[in-house]
Write a protein that holds these residues in place. Structure first.
Motif, mmCIF file in Angstrom:
data_model
loop_
_atom_site.group_PDB
_atom_site.id
_atom_site.type_symbol
_atom_site.label_atom_id
_atom_site.label_comp_id
_atom_site.label_asym_id
_atom_site.label_seq_id
_atom_site.Cartn_x
_atom_site.Cartn_y
_atom_site.Cartn_z
ATOM 1 N N LYS A 55 -66.238 43.920 30.563
ATOM 2 C CA LYS A 55 -66.201 42.907 31.792
ATOM 3 C C LYS A 55 -64.869 43.555 32.434
ATOM 4 N N LEU A 56 -64.829 43.477 33.828
ATOM 5 C CA LEU A 56 -64.069 43.448 34.847
ATOM 6 C C LEU A 56 -63.681 42.556 35.664
ATOM 7 N N ASN A 57 -62.694 41.794 35.943
ATOM 8 C CA ASN A 57 -62.853 40.678 36.669
ATOM 9 C C ASN A 57 -63.804 39.504 36.803
ATOM 10 N N ASP A 58 -64.469 39.119 35.601
ATOM 11 C CA ASP A 58 -65.484 38.300 35.277
ATOM 12 C C ASP A 58 -66.926 38.914 35.758
ATOM 13 N N GLU A 59 -66.821 40.094 36.022
ATOM 14 C CA GLU A 59 -68.155 40.766 36.318
ATOM 15 C C GLU A 59 -68.137 41.879 35.185
#
Length: 114
Positions: A55-59
């Motif tokens: 994940k990166l920034n909730d994505e």
């Protein structure tokens, strides 16, 4: 002399051999078969079905570990088969990345003549 030096040389000699990848693959397959057919099978299956996420920034993406193995490791395996061991080692070591834009250094399929 250090007692670790002969072990380190043996490990270096093993991994410099062309057969080391095949040997590790066979040992891994045998170990997986033994564990899958033993009393540890439920733990092994629950480990394979556990979710792994990136994940990166909730994505991101979350998949079971078995799908990461099937998708990711098989992609690396086929990349190794298509490009050959020497190209794969050059990509991993960084020598090939500067030459990707050249047409001659790119891998292309053979033309089939009828």
């Amino acid at each position: 002399m250090d007692s670790q030096m002969p072990l380190q040389r043996a490990i270096d000699r093993f991994f410099s051999s062309e057969a080391s990848g095949g040997i590790l693959l066979m040992l891994s397959a045998v170990a997986a078969l033994i564990v899958a057919n033993s009393a540890l099978a439920p733990f092994y299956e629950s480990w394979l079905n556990s979710y792994f996420s990136v994940k990166l920034n909730d994505e991101g993406i979350a998949k079971p570990l078995i799908l990461w193995i099937n998708d990711g490791l098989m992609a690396i395996f086929f990349f190794l088969i298509v490009c050959g061991c020497s190209r794969f080692r050059k990509v991993i070591s960084g020598h090939f990345l500067g030459q990707v834009y050249r047409y001659r250094s790119c891998v292309r399929p053979r033309q089939m003549w009828l």
